[in-house]
Design an enzyme around this catalytic site. Sequence first.
Site, PDB file in Angstrom:
ATOM      1  N   HIS A  62      14.746 -12.056  12.192  1.00 52.19           N
ATOM      2  CA  HIS A  62      13.758 -11.189  11.549  1.00 52.19           C
ATOM      3  C   HIS A  62      14.487  -9.956  11.021  1.00 52.19           C
ATOM      4  CE1 HIS A  62      10.054 -12.828  13.952  1.00 52.19           C
ATOM      5  NE2 HIS A  62      10.832 -13.798  13.472  1.00 52.19           N
ATOM      6  N   GLU A  64      13.975  -6.861  11.385  1.00 49.47           N
ATOM      7  CA  GLU A  64      14.184  -5.832  12.402  1.00 49.47           C
ATOM      8  C   GLU A  64      15.405  -6.143  13.268  1.00 49.47           C
ATOM      9  OE1 GLU A  64      11.357  -7.521  11.617  1.00 49.47           O
ATOM     10  OE2 GLU A  64       9.633  -6.552  12.556  1.00 49.47           O
ATOM     11  N   CYS A  92       6.572  -8.050  15.376  1.00 51.16           N
ATOM     12  CA  CYS A  92       6.050  -9.018  16.340  1.00 51.16           C
ATOM     13  C   CYS A  92       6.487  -8.600  17.749  1.00 51.16           C
ATOM     14  CB  CYS A  92       6.568 -10.418  16.008  1.00 51.16           C
ATOM     15  SG  CYS A  92       8.354 -10.607  16.286  1.00 51.16           S
ATOM     16  N   CYS A  95      10.369  -8.558  18.241  1.00 51.98           N
ATOM     17  CA  CYS A  95      11.006  -7.401  17.622  1.00 51.98           C
ATOM     18  C   CYS A  95      10.614  -6.108  18.334  1.00 51.98           C
ATOM     19  CB  CYS A  95      10.657  -7.338  16.144  1.00 51.98           C
ATOM     20  SG  CYS A  95      11.384  -8.707  15.206  1.00 51.98           S
TER      21      CYS A  95
END
Length: 161
Positions: A62, A64, A92, A95
Amino acid sequence: MSAPNEPSLAEDEFFMALALEEARQSAQRGEVPIGAVLVAADGEILARAGNSPIALHDPTAHAEILVLRAAALKMGNYRLTDTTLYVTLEPCVMCAGALVQARLKRLVYGAEDPKAGGMVSCYKVGCDGVLNHTLEVQGGVLAAEATAVLKDFFRSRRQKA
């Protein structure tokens, strides 16, 4: 007017616009368009990235996570204290947990994620005082633009299908 050493709305919008650029580049690569930018207290951009789980064959890639990894390498420390993460969509749970582990000072996100948001919408990771670190969280910065990027991406995918 913001207090000394606190980012202004203009600064938040500037860095979120950079995160939106990363999101758009992710969309062009066929990835879900989420972008992130990690910024030091002095305004230095430590890292920027867009989602890449498909290209990297990595479910944790992701935006992040990618900026946390890059910044930690750059700084020579997994603790990224006194930094602010700008991300186009509310992180999410995975993260959100990583943000706590990295000891970020502040999170600024664009759109809320009512189905899987880990900071505000569904869960309160790093915001509820339960864990060993709490982040400052500011949502809704350039939210309309962030939402539009996501909606356009998924609309385009449905039309191709």
